[in-house]
Design a protein around this motif. Structure first.
Motif, PDB file in Angstrom:
ATOM      1  N   SER A 125       0.850  -1.185   0.000  1.00  0.00           N
ATOM      2  CA  SER A 125       0.000   0.000   0.000  1.00  0.00           C
ATOM      3  C   SER A 125       0.888   1.239   0.000  1.00  0.00           C
ATOM      4  N   ALA A 126       0.261   2.405  -0.032  1.00  0.00           N
ATOM      5  CA  ALA A 126       1.033   3.639   0.095  1.00  0.00           C
ATOM      6  C   ALA A 126       1.778   3.666   1.426  1.00  0.00           C
ATOM      7  N   THR A 127       1.110   3.232   2.490  1.00  0.00           N
ATOM      8  CA  THR A 127       1.747   3.195   3.818  1.00  0.00           C
ATOM      9  C   THR A 127       2.914   2.220   3.841  1.00  0.00           C
ATOM     10  N   GLY A 128       2.716   1.025   3.278  1.00  0.00           N
ATOM     11  CA  GLY A 128       3.799   0.046   3.248  1.00  0.00           C
ATOM     12  C   GLY A 128       4.976   0.501   2.410  1.00  0.00           C
ATOM     13  N   THR A 129       4.692   1.189   1.310  1.00  0.00           N
ATOM     14  CA  THR A 129       5.775   1.724   0.479  1.00  0.00           C
ATOM     15  C   THR A 129       6.599   2.739   1.258  1.00  0.00           C
ATOM     16  N   ARG A 130       5.923   3.637   1.959  1.00  0.00           N
ATOM     17  CA  ARG A 130       6.638   4.653   2.749  1.00  0.00           C
ATOM     18  C   ARG A 130       7.548   3.999   3.782  1.00  0.00           C
ATOM     19  N   LYS A 131       7.008   3.055   4.543  1.00  0.00           N
ATOM     20  CA  LYS A 131       7.798   2.434   5.611  1.00  0.00           C
ATOM     21  C   LYS A 131       8.988   1.661   5.048  1.00  0.00           C
ATOM     22  N   THR A 132       8.745   0.949   3.973  1.00  0.00           N
ATOM     23  CA  THR A 132       9.836   0.165   3.392  1.00  0.00           C
ATOM     24  C   THR A 132      10.950   1.077   2.884  1.00  0.00           C
ATOM     25  N   HIS A 133      10.579   2.192   2.257  1.00  0.00           N
ATOM     26  CA  HIS A 133      11.627   3.066   1.732  1.00  0.00           C
ATOM     27  C   HIS A 133      12.426   3.718   2.858  1.00  0.00           C
ATOM     28  N   TRP A 134      11.790   4.010   3.965  1.00  0.00           N
ATOM     29  CA  TRP A 134      12.550   4.543   5.100  1.00  0.00           C
ATOM     30  C   TRP A 134      13.539   3.502   5.631  1.00  0.00           C
ATOM     31  N   VAL A 135      13.146   2.235   5.657  1.00  0.00           N
ATOM     32  CA  VAL A 135      14.081   1.199   6.117  1.00  0.00           C
ATOM     33  C   VAL A 135      15.234   1.047   5.129  1.00  0.00           C
ATOM     34  N   VAL A 136      14.950   1.091   3.830  1.00  0.00           N
ATOM     35  CA  VAL A 136      16.019   1.071   2.825  1.00  0.00           C
ATOM     36  C   VAL A 136      16.997   2.217   3.092  1.00  0.00           C
ATOM     37  N   THR A 137      16.463   3.415   3.302  1.00  0.00           N
ATOM     38  CA  THR A 137      17.297   4.596   3.540  1.00  0.00           C
ATOM     39  C   THR A 137      18.104   4.452   4.819  1.00  0.00           C
ATOM     40  N   ALA A 138      17.467   3.932   5.872  1.00  0.00           N
ATOM     41  CA  ALA A 138      18.151   3.759   7.155  1.00  0.00           C
ATOM     42  C   ALA A 138      19.087   2.558   7.144  1.00  0.00           C
ATOM     43  N   SER A 139      19.239   1.912   5.995  1.00  0.00           N
ATOM     44  CA  SER A 139      20.225   0.851   5.808  1.00  0.00           C
ATOM     45  C   SER A 139      21.437   1.358   5.032  1.00  0.00           C
ATOM     46  N   GLY A 140      21.440   2.664   4.676  1.00  0.00           N
ATOM     47  CA  GLY A 140      22.536   3.226   3.896  1.00  0.00           C
ATOM     48  C   GLY A 140      22.471   2.828   2.440  1.00  0.00           C
ATOM     49  N   ALA A 141      21.265   2.516   1.961  1.00  0.00           N
ATOM     50  CA  ALA A 141      21.078   2.117   0.567  1.00  0.00           C
ATOM     51  C   ALA A 141      20.185   3.127  -0.128  1.00  0.00           C
ATOM     52  N   TRP A 142      20.031   2.967  -1.461  1.00  0.00           N
ATOM     53  CA  TRP A 142      19.040   3.743  -2.188  1.00  0.00           C
ATOM     54  C   TRP A 142      18.107   2.770  -2.884  1.00  0.00           C
ATOM     55  N   GLY A 143      16.950   3.260  -3.302  1.00  0.00           N
ATOM     56  CA  GLY A 143      15.987   2.332  -3.857  1.00  0.00           C
ATOM     57  C   GLY A 143      15.037   2.971  -4.840  1.00  0.00           C
ATOM     58  N   SER A 144      14.206   2.114  -5.441  1.00  0.00           N
ATOM     59  CA  SER A 144      13.164   2.574  -6.353  1.00  0.00           C
ATOM     60  C   SER A 144      11.986   1.630  -6.251  1.00  0.00           C
ATOM     61  N   THR A 145      10.850   2.122  -6.694  1.00  0.00           N
ATOM     62  CA  THR A 145       9.653   1.291  -6.749  1.00  0.00           C
ATOM     63  C   THR A 145       8.820   1.744  -7.927  1.00  0.00           C
ATOM     64  N   SER A 146       7.709   1.082  -8.119  1.00  0.00           N
ATOM     65  CA  SER A 146       6.769   1.467  -9.166  1.00  0.00           C
ATOM     66  C   SER A 146       5.484   1.910  -8.479  1.00  0.00           C
ATOM     67  N   LEU A 147       5.000   3.086  -8.849  1.00  0.00           N
ATOM     68  CA  LEU A 147       3.857   3.689  -8.168  1.00  0.00           C
ATOM     69  C   LEU A 147       2.600   3.574  -9.011  1.00  0.00           C
ATOM     70  N   VAL A 148       1.475   3.477  -8.343  1.00  0.00           N
ATOM     71  CA  VAL A 148       0.202   3.520  -9.048  1.00  0.00           C
ATOM     72  C   VAL A 148       0.116   4.849  -9.791  1.00  0.00           C
TER      73      VAL A 148
END
Length: 715
Positions: A551-574
């Protein structure tokens, strides 16, 4: 852009047989053209040579400082002649600035930026010497290592056609004056063949060599471009070049067969400094293996989405870019569909599509966005032969390798490449071998060191084997520039162990997010490369377990964990997924705005130096499946700035080194920041609103804390 035609016909030819010097050399992806002009320059040939050594340094600095202005640049002898008739170098500088040839505000700035030794001489008078040229980043490509025979490739493995050696410089001949180019800009030369070829993409090999005055060289391939406007039929070949250093570049071309319009042309490119906003291409991340730096040493916080901008009309495309950039997106992942890029078979390319992609890449570069080109799609191209693979990789690098905005993901879902040929682990191993061979070949011809990697999910096409155990592996470390992992976070949430087949799930929990963090940290430590998480599951209004399950909420939380791991990321949005392209949907949903909060916060911090620091914060664990999983994650630059992401909020302790820190609480839903005062080093308690939702796809519970030393946070 410079156009070369051969053979010439009267005055219509841009460059005549008299002005093009035939050379048995590698065709260089070139820019604008100049050979030595013996006419008026010859009459003043001794002016520069007659100058004193210190004056030569000043003249050379003024010469190299010239910018594209619509005015023909002055030669060294012309600058020297002006000095003879002027009372000082300041007068020469003033005259050049008045005509727009130089943009610096003072002669001192010119000398500071361009004043370097003439030959082996010392620094310009009163100015420090510049650093010596760095070791070439791209030596002459060696022949690629033999690639293992793989399914769908029954023909014998053969080496690619060798690149011809560069001959001695030609004798001087009349030619056009040089046009200026900017450092790290994309420059293009257009060539016109005189012969007709049944398969121009494969029957003709065009190469080019650029040589800088320092001795550095770049060897690149040219590419067939039909009529030059997107039409399949024509006689146009192009070479593209990125000046990696300011100054004079000479170039020369060669072709097999030696078509008179493609072979033996030569010229000179003059490159000035980069234009504002041009920071150069991204470079391979170095220790501590977090983010890639631009060539000028600056950094971009990378946060990306998948998109196909070429499917939009120009106004809608601009609206898409504005919307994405307005929310901090800096990277677009461009999936090149097999049905669009090929023209009937794997050895011919759809030039209409390639021109549309050219436009997209140019637009992204002009906006300072990164274009990550995904060259192969799942198992769509599994029947390509090795020869077709190498031809395709050469074509892509020839066409897009000179754009500073470009990075390359060779294959999406690389483990799927040979999924239709066998079953189980054999598919995965054959695909991995193919992925390594393709990567090694691409790097062997990668003139401008475009960053390249593979998208690695570690799974078989049928989802039968290998997924979770493979998450700890990175079989492409020998050639890749960074690690790109697919970590489907809802699958990680559902799995009882990491030894099983990927479970299909739509639920997001603490176990999945803690596992994502741990996998990223372990990969970086083991393989000494930066990590991106590209596809931690796509956003969806419903759920397609597990690849489209957030969901939008799950996407937000996951990206914060990616960031707080010292990584960068991407996803596909509705709104911009696959064949959907609706900017209004994208704008209405909260997801993009909340990813923008991640980007905004991180850009105020020294993110490129903030390493994982989970040990400083209370883990606040929860128990799932009989095992405790942490819910807080931290990164930091010691003594300067720290970020703590608390998935479930709550109370805890952060241990900081000696010093004074501002404490700021960030609401990741709205971006609201609240100053919580000042603390000193040691064990510092915190208390946040806390709750533990049954499913992190639905419950709002997370918070961000910043601990920042005075002056460490940028506006």
């Amino acid at each position: 852009m410079w156009v070369a035609r051969a053979p010439p016909r009267g005055k219509e030819a841009t460059v005549t047989r008299a002005t093009c010097v035939r050379l048995g050399v590698v065709v260089v992806l070139a820019v604008t053209v100049m050979l030595v002009v013996p006419g008026e320059a010859a009459s003043r040939r001794g002016a520069f040579a007659a100058l004193a050594e210190d004056d030569q340094r000043v003249a050379r600095a003024l010469y190299e400082a010239q910018q594209a202005s619509g005015v023909r640049p002055w030669t060294l002898d012309e600058i020297a002649t002006r000095r003879r008739s002027a009372s000082s170098w300041q007068d020469v500088f003033a005259a050049m600035r008045a005509t727009g040839l130089v943009r610096e505000k003072s002669l001192k700035q010119v000398l500071r930026r361009y004043g370097r030794p003439a030959g082996d001489a010392g620094p310009a008078a009163g100015e420090p010497a510049s650093a010596p040229p760095p070791t070439p980043a791209n030596p002459t490509p060696a022949p690629p290592a033999p690639r293992p025979t793989s399914p769908g490739d029954p023909e014998p493995v053969t080496a690619s056609p060798p690149v011809p050696a560069v001959p001695p410089a030609p004798a001087a001949a009349p030619a056009p004056e040089p046009a200026t180019a900017e450092r790290w800009g994309m420059q293009e030369i257009v060539l016109r063949a005189t012969g007709a070829y049944r398969q121009p993409f494969g029957d003709v090999l065009v190469t080019a060599t650029f040589r800088h005055e320092s001795g550095r060289t770049h060897q690149v391939f040219g590419f067939y471009d039909g009529d030059g406007q997107g039409g399949q039929e024509g006689s146009v070949w192009k070479v593209r070049f990125m000046p990696t250093e300011p100054g004079r570049w000479t170039w020369a071309t060669a072709a097999t067969p030696p078509d008179p319009g493609l072979h033996g042309l030569a010229g000179t490119v003059f490159a000035g400094p980069p234009a504002p906003g041009n920071r150069g291409p991204l470079t391979r991340p170095r220790a501590p293996y977090l983010f890639p730096a631009h060539a000028d040493g600056s950094y971009t916080f990378l946060i990306g989405v998948w998109a196909r901008p070429w499917e939009f009309e120009p106004d809608a495309r601009a609206a898409l870019y504005d919307t994405l950039q307005g929310h901090g997106i800096t990277r677009l992942r461009l999936w090149l569909p097999a049905g669009a890029k090929f023209d009937g078979d794997y050895g011919r390319y759809n030039l209409g599509f390639m021109h549309a992609l050219d436009t997209t890449v140019r637009e992204l570069q002009a906006r300072g966005l990164v274009a990550d080109l995904i060259l192969y799609n799942n198992d769509d191209e599994r029947d390509m032969t090795r020869r077709q693979d190498e031809q395709y990789l050469r074509y892509v690098l020839a066409r897009y390798g000179a754009f500073r905005a470009v990075t390359v993901t060779i294959a999406n879902q690389v483990d799927w490449h040979y999924a239709g040929h066998d079953s189980g682990l054999n598919d995965v191993q054959a695909s991995t071998d193919w992925g390594n061979a393709a990567g090694e070949y691409l790097q062997s011809i990668n003139a401008f060191r475009v960053l390249a990697t593979q998208h690695h999910p570690g799974e078989n096409h049928r989802g039968l084997v290998y997924y979770l155990p493979a998450l700890a592996e990175w079989p492409f470390a020998a050639w890749s520039d960074w690690i790109m992992k697919q970590l489907q976070v809802t699958a990680l949430s559902a799995a009882q162990t990491l030894e099983e087949v990927e479970p299909r799930s739509c639920t997001l929990n603490e176990r999945g997010l803690a596992r994502l963090n741990a996998i990223v940290l372990a990969l970086r430590e083991r393989f000494r490369q930066a990590v991106s998480v590209d596809e931690y599951s796509f956003e969806s209004d419903g759920c397609t377990p597990s690849w489209k399950a957030l969901s939008a909420t799950g996407t937000r939380k996951t990206h914060w964990v990616v960031t707080a791991s010292g990584a960068w990321g991407s996803t596909s949005l509705v709104g911009i997924q696959e064949d959907v392209a609706d900017v209004e949907v994208l704008r209405r949903r909260p997801t993009l705005a909340q990813l923008g909060i991640v980007a905004r916060v991180m850009r105020t911090l020294p993110f490129w130096e903030m390493t994982p620091a989970n040990a400083i914060v209370s883990p606040n664990p929860v128990v799932i499946g009989g095992e405790a999983w942490r819910t807080t994650f931290a990164i930091g630059k010691p003594g300067v700035a720290y970020l703590v992401y608390a998935l479930n909020g709550g109370a805890g302790t952060v241990t900081l080194p000696a010093g004074t820190y501002r404490v700021i609480r960030v609401d990741p839903r709205t971006g609201e920041e609240v100053e919580l005062g000042t603390v000193h080093g040691g064990a510092v308690p915190f208390a946040l609103p806390g709750a533990r939702p049954a499913d992190h796809n639905t419950g709002d519970s997370d918070w961000v804390l910043l601990y920042v030393a005075p002056g460490a946070r940028r506006s």
